[in-house]
Design a protein around this motif. Structure first.
Motif, mmCIF file in Angstrom:
data_model
loop_
_atom_site.group_PDB
_atom_site.id
_atom_site.type_symbol
_atom_site.label_atom_id
_atom_site.label_comp_id
_atom_site.label_asym_id
_atom_site.label_seq_id
_atom_site.Cartn_x
_atom_site.Cartn_y
_atom_site.Cartn_z
ATOM 1 N N TRP A 138 0.847 -1.183 0.000
ATOM 2 C CA TRP A 138 0.000 0.000 0.000
ATOM 3 C C TRP A 138 0.888 1.240 0.000
ATOM 4 O O TRP A 138 1.954 1.240 0.606
ATOM 5 C CB TRP A 138 -0.878 0.039 1.253
ATOM 6 N N PHE A 139 0.429 2.298 -0.641
ATOM 7 C CA PHE A 139 1.120 3.584 -0.618
ATOM 8 C C PHE A 139 0.299 4.559 0.219
ATOM 9 O O PHE A 139 -0.923 4.611 0.086
ATOM 10 C CB PHE A 139 1.266 4.148 -2.038
ATOM 11 N N LEU A 140 0.979 5.335 1.065
ATOM 12 C CA LEU A 140 0.304 6.387 1.817
ATOM 13 C C LEU A 140 0.145 7.568 0.873
ATOM 14 O O LEU A 140 1.122 8.169 0.427
ATOM 15 C CB LEU A 140 1.112 6.781 3.056
ATOM 16 N N VAL A 141 -1.097 7.881 0.532
ATOM 17 C CA VAL A 141 -1.398 8.925 -0.443
ATOM 18 C C VAL A 141 -1.641 10.262 0.259
ATOM 19 O O VAL A 141 -1.146 11.296 -0.181
ATOM 20 C CB VAL A 141 -2.614 8.531 -1.308
ATOM 21 N N GLY A 142 -2.418 10.238 1.343
ATOM 22 C CA GLY A 142 -2.735 11.482 2.032
ATOM 23 C C GLY A 142 -3.103 11.231 3.478
ATOM 24 O O GLY A 142 -3.464 10.120 3.856
ATOM 25 N N THR A 143 -3.012 12.289 4.274
ATOM 26 C CA THR A 143 -3.418 12.209 5.671
ATOM 27 C C THR A 143 -4.060 13.535 6.074
ATOM 28 O O THR A 143 -3.662 14.598 5.600
ATOM 29 C CB THR A 143 -2.219 11.867 6.594
ATOM 30 N N ALA A 144 -5.059 13.439 6.937
ATOM 31 C CA ALA A 144 -5.705 14.625 7.498
ATOM 32 C C ALA A 144 -5.553 14.526 9.013
ATOM 33 O O ALA A 144 -5.899 13.505 9.606
ATOM 34 C CB ALA A 144 -7.179 14.674 7.110
ATOM 35 N N GLN A 162 -0.854 6.947 -6.980
ATOM 36 C CA GLN A 162 -1.785 7.966 -7.443
ATOM 37 C C GLN A 162 -3.162 7.340 -7.573
ATOM 38 O O GLN A 162 -3.303 6.244 -8.116
ATOM 39 C CB GLN A 162 -1.340 8.535 -8.786
ATOM 40 N N LEU A 163 -4.167 8.047 -7.060
ATOM 41 C CA LEU A 163 -5.545 7.556 -7.101
ATOM 42 C C LEU A 163 -6.416 8.529 -7.878
ATOM 43 O O LEU A 163 -6.049 9.693 -8.077
ATOM 44 C CB LEU A 163 -6.078 7.394 -5.680
ATOM 45 N N SER A 164 -7.594 8.075 -8.267
ATOM 46 C CA SER A 164 -8.509 8.917 -9.037
ATOM 47 C C SER A 164 -9.022 10.085 -8.188
ATOM 48 O O SER A 164 -9.019 10.032 -6.956
ATOM 49 C CB SER A 164 -9.698 8.089 -9.528
ATOM 50 N N ASP A 165 -9.466 11.126 -8.875
ATOM 51 C CA ASP A 165 -10.029 12.290 -8.189
ATOM 52 C C ASP A 165 -11.252 11.897 -7.357
ATOM 53 O O ASP A 165 -11.482 12.460 -6.288
ATOM 54 C CB ASP A 165 -10.411 13.375 -9.194
ATOM 55 N N ALA A 166 -12.035 10.946 -7.831
ATOM 56 C CA ALA A 166 -13.237 10.519 -7.101
ATOM 57 C C ALA A 166 -12.867 9.915 -5.750
ATOM 58 O O ALA A 166 -13.534 10.181 -4.738
ATOM 59 C CB ALA A 166 -14.033 9.513 -7.933
ATOM 60 N N ILE A 167 -11.817 9.134 -5.702
ATOM 61 C CA ILE A 167 -11.384 8.531 -4.441
ATOM 62 C C ILE A 167 -10.813 9.596 -3.514
ATOM 63 O O ILE A 167 -11.103 9.616 -2.316
ATOM 64 C CB ILE A 167 -10.365 7.402 -4.694
ATOM 65 N N VAL A 168 -10.025 10.509 -4.052
ATOM 66 C CA VAL A 168 -9.473 11.608 -3.244
ATOM 67 C C VAL A 168 -10.610 12.461 -2.688
ATOM 68 O O VAL A 168 -10.571 12.882 -1.524
ATOM 69 C CB VAL A 168 -8.467 12.443 -4.068
ATOM 70 N N ASP A 169 -11.644 12.702 -3.477
ATOM 71 C CA ASP A 169 -12.808 13.463 -3.001
ATOM 72 C C ASP A 169 -13.498 12.745 -1.840
ATOM 73 O O ASP A 169 -13.902 13.384 -0.868
ATOM 74 C CB ASP A 169 -13.812 13.697 -4.135
ATOM 75 N N LYS A 170 -13.644 11.420 -1.934
ATOM 76 C CA LYS A 170 -14.228 10.647 -0.824
ATOM 77 C C LYS A 170 -13.414 10.832 0.446
ATOM 78 O O LYS A 170 -13.956 11.037 1.524
ATOM 79 C CB LYS A 170 -14.263 9.145 -1.156
ATOM 80 N N PHE A 171 -12.095 10.742 0.305
ATOM 81 C CA PHE A 171 -11.193 10.920 1.445
ATOM 82 C C PHE A 171 -11.377 12.305 2.069
ATOM 83 O O PHE A 171 -11.509 12.431 3.290
ATOM 84 C CB PHE A 171 -9.747 10.712 0.990
ATOM 85 N N GLU A 172 -11.415 13.334 1.247
ATOM 86 C CA GLU A 172 -11.565 14.695 1.765
ATOM 87 C C GLU A 172 -12.919 14.888 2.439
ATOM 88 O O GLU A 172 -13.015 15.568 3.468
ATOM 89 C CB GLU A 172 -11.357 15.706 0.640
ATOM 90 N N GLN A 173 -13.977 14.272 1.897
ATOM 91 C CA GLN A 173 -15.300 14.351 2.528
ATOM 92 C C GLN A 173 -15.283 13.664 3.892
ATOM 93 O O GLN A 173 -15.837 14.186 4.862
ATOM 94 C CB GLN A 173 -16.357 13.699 1.632
ATOM 95 N N ARG A 174 -14.663 12.495 3.965
ATOM 96 C CA ARG A 174 -14.573 11.768 5.237
ATOM 97 C C ARG A 174 -13.774 12.576 6.262
ATOM 98 O O ARG A 174 -14.129 12.621 7.430
ATOM 99 C CB ARG A 174 -13.932 10.395 5.041
ATOM 100 N N ALA A 175 -12.706 13.204 5.834
ATOM 101 C CA ALA A 175 -11.893 14.018 6.739
ATOM 102 C C ALA A 175 -12.700 15.215 7.247
ATOM 103 O O ALA A 175 -12.698 15.508 8.456
ATOM 104 C CB ALA A 175 -10.622 14.484 6.038
ATOM 105 N N ARG A 176 -13.403 15.898 6.352
ATOM 106 C CA ARG A 176 -14.232 17.042 6.775
ATOM 107 C C ARG A 176 -15.319 16.614 7.751
ATOM 108 O O ARG A 176 -15.636 17.338 8.695
ATOM 109 C CB ARG A 176 -14.849 17.727 5.554
ATOM 110 N N ALA A 177 -15.886 15.431 7.540
ATOM 111 C CA ALA A 177 -16.926 14.929 8.449
ATOM 112 C C ALA A 177 -16.380 14.720 9.861
ATOM 113 O O ALA A 177 -17.135 14.738 10.825
ATOM 114 C CB ALA A 177 -17.515 13.620 7.912
ATOM 115 N N MET A 178 -15.065 14.543 9.982
ATOM 116 C CA MET A 178 -14.430 14.376 11.294
ATOM 117 C C MET A 178 -13.878 15.704 11.823
ATOM 118 O O MET A 178 -13.159 15.729 12.814
ATOM 119 C CB MET A 178 -13.300 13.342 11.210
ATOM 120 N N GLY A 179 -14.198 16.801 11.135
ATOM 121 C CA GLY A 179 -13.757 18.119 11.585
ATOM 122 C C GLY A 179 -12.345 18.475 11.148
ATOM 123 O O GLY A 179 -11.740 19.392 11.700
ATOM 124 N N LEU A 180 -11.814 17.761 10.168
ATOM 125 C CA LEU A 180 -10.462 18.032 9.668
ATOM 126 C C LEU A 180 -10.576 18.761 8.326
ATOM 127 O O LEU A 180 -10.983 18.188 7.329
ATOM 128 C CB LEU A 180 -9.691 16.719 9.511
#
Length: 188
Positions: A49-55, A142-160
């Motif tokens: 696995w590659f670490l792509v992003g963290t919030a 590298q992942l698709s924009d749709a997957i990155v968007d899911k990640f960002e939505q999940r992070a925002r839902a946790m207040g990040l």
């Protein structure tokens, strides 16, 4: 008339709960609100696995985000009940210590796999004494924009928020190497 009021006040004070010996309800972990996918087996997480992003609200990460390096991990499940994780980073010529003091094996960490397609990506939540972080892992760097968007939505839902979200470089790892490119002791 004053005596009954004093007795009523005294009775109320004696009956009121005292601070000593009482506990406030335990704070709920933010991980309790994470929607997870059922029926995920450990064997589906095995592999690279590659670490792509963290919030994260981590101040150390915010101050040192310019020093992030491409990071990969290999996951194994030797006994089928637990995971063994090895993390790899591209080695620079000099290896500075980037580990903040106070972190290590002694801290308890809760981990929840929030969403995954085991062939493509995983969004994983980590909670420890330092706080909450949400990480995006991919089978590719590298992942698709749709997957990155899911990640960002999940992070925002946790207040990040967006300013607490960091992406890792995609360079530094080869998918394979031949024996001509492996250094021996004389070349080091």
């Amino acid at each position: 008339m004053a005596a009954p009021r004093v007795l009523l006040l005294l009775a109320l004070l004696l009956a009121a709960p005292r601070g000593r010996g009482q506990r406030s309800p335990a704070p709920h972990s933010p991980l309790e609100t994470v929607l997870t996918e059922g029926n995920l087996s450990l064997s589906e997480l095995v592999g690279r696995w590659f670490l792509v992003g963290t919030a994260s609200r981590c101040s150390y990460l915010a101050e040192n985000s310019h020093r992030l390096e491409a990071t990969a991990m290999t996951v194994a499940a030797p006994d089928g009940r637990s995971l063994v994780i090895s993390t790899f980073r591209r080695l620079p010529r000099t290896v500075p210590s980037l580990s903040p003091p106070g972190h290590g094996y002694k801290s308890k960490m809760e981990v929840v796999v929030g969403e995954t397609d085991p062939h493509s990506y995983a969004i994983i939540y980590y909670q420890d004494s330092q706080g909450l972080s949400v990480k995006l892992y991919g089978r590719r760097s590298q992942l698709s924009d749709a997957i990155v968007d899911k990640f960002e939505q999940r992070a925002r839902a946790m207040g990040l928020s967006e300013d607490m979200t960091y992406y890792f470089p995609t360079y530094g790892f080869c998918d394979s190497a031949d024996h001509f490119h492996i250094l021996d002791e004389t070349e080091l």
